[in-house]
Design an enzyme around this catalytic site. Structure first.
Site, short mmCIF file in Angstrom:
data_model
loop_
_atom_site.label_atom_id
_atom_site.label_comp_id
_atom_site.label_asym_id
_atom_site.label_seq_id
_atom_site.Cartn_x
_atom_site.Cartn_y
_atom_site.Cartn_z
N LYS A 56 0.80 -1.15 0.14
CA LYS A 56 -0.10 -0.57 -0.12
C LYS A 56 1.20 0.94 -0.07
O LYS A 56 1.82 0.97 -0.33
CB LYS A 56 -0.78 -0.04 1.27
CG LYS A 56 -1.43 -1.33 1.20
CD LYS A 56 -3.24 -1.22 1.93
CE LYS A 56 -3.51 -2.64 2.55
NZ LYS A 56 -5.30 -2.53 2.93
N GLY B 57 -7.31 -4.76 6.87
CA GLY B 57 -6.53 -3.93 7.69
C GLY B 57 -7.45 -4.15 9.47
O GLY B 57 -6.86 -3.56 9.94
N GLY C 256 -1.04 -7.61 3.17
CA GLY C 256 -1.14 -6.25 3.78
C GLY C 256 -0.43 -5.92 4.87
O GLY C 256 0.75 -6.37 4.51
N GLY C 257 -0.76 -5.39 5.76
CA GLY C 257 0.02 -5.08 6.92
C GLY C 257 1.14 -5.81 6.69
O GLY C 257 2.22 -5.53 7.69
#
Ligand code: PEP
Length: 246
Positions: A4, A164, A224-225
């Site tokens: 991201k 998220g 993601g994270g």
């Protein structure tokens, strides 16, 4: 790993330096990172001698021209980009990307030989709309993807409430939705449906990856994270090797 809009040159360099040796033997799976556009070039040179491939997080539905701020498929090809995320829920909800735009971008990516990772997002599990939303999103890209082999694209199922948030779909929930997507591909006449890779996304971590990846229709993760933390991402990749790499 979808980074991201995170990281700077120094962090990226450190992250890739840690990942490279840690996943060097993972040859039965695809390990990929998707950095922000400005760092694709840095990533390309750092990963030149690595089994980690890389992708972009977006691309324009147009070719060259008066499209300020956009990045074309040809530019990504120049940078040796292999993958591109298309239709991520953040693109849909924050930047107004419709099913039509997602289909157009998927087409452009396929035409350029990039492998689109097409996000299917679920807004409303509670109201029972799961299959309606996913069917609509899948049907929008079907005419584009069905002319291509299963190796040319990847589907990602990402329940919005799990992105998220630290909440993860249970392995059973993920399996049920993945099976639904695969069945729909098959019933629409796509003969290669069994070979389509369907990734799960939404707070995947090293701790929950083994159970998720052991589901028969879960073929990997869109992370993601946890992809910003070397140990976590390596743990997830290891789980993929153990469950999927055989
Ligand atoms: C994502 O952005 O695709 C995602 C799944 O994020 P996270 O892993 O942080 O939930």
């Amino acid at each position: 790993g979808n980074w991201k809009m995170n990281g700077r040159q120094a962090n990226n360099e450190a992250l890739l330096s840690a990942l490279k040796p840690a996943v060097a033997g993972f040859d039965t799976i695809d390990v990929a990172v998707c950095p922000p556009f400005p760092y694709l070039s840095q990533t390309a040179s750092q990963l030149a001698d690595s089994n980690i491939t890389f992708g972009a997080q977006n691309l324009s539905a147009q070719q060259d021209g008066a499209y300020t701020g956009e990045v074309s498929s040809g530019m990504l090809v120049d940078l040796k980009v292999r993958w591109v995320l298309v239709g991520h829920s953040e693109r849909r909800s924050l930047y107004g990307e419709t099913d039509e735009i997602v289909a157009a971008k998927t087409q452009v990516a396929l035409d350029a030989g990039l492998i689109p990772c097409i996000g299917e997002t679920l807004e409303e599990r509670k109201t029972g709309d799961t299959e309606v939303v996913l069917a609509r999103q899948l049907d929008a890209v079907l005419p584009v993807i069905e002319r291509h082999p299963a190796s040319a694209f990847v589907l990602a199922y990402e329940p919005v409430w799990a992105i998220g948030t630290g909440l993860t779909a249970t392995p059973e929930q993920a399996q049920a939705v993945h099976a639904f997507l695969r069945d729909r591909l098959a019933s629409s006449g796509y003969a290669a449906a069994p070979s389509v890779r369907i990734l799960y996304g939404g707070s995947v971590k090293a701790a929950n990856a083994p159970e998720l990846f052991s589901q028969p229709d879960v073929d990997g993760g869109l992370v993601g994270g946890a992809s910003l933390v070397a140990n976590e991402f390596v743990g997830i990749a290891k789980a993929a090797v153990d469950s999927l790499g055989a």
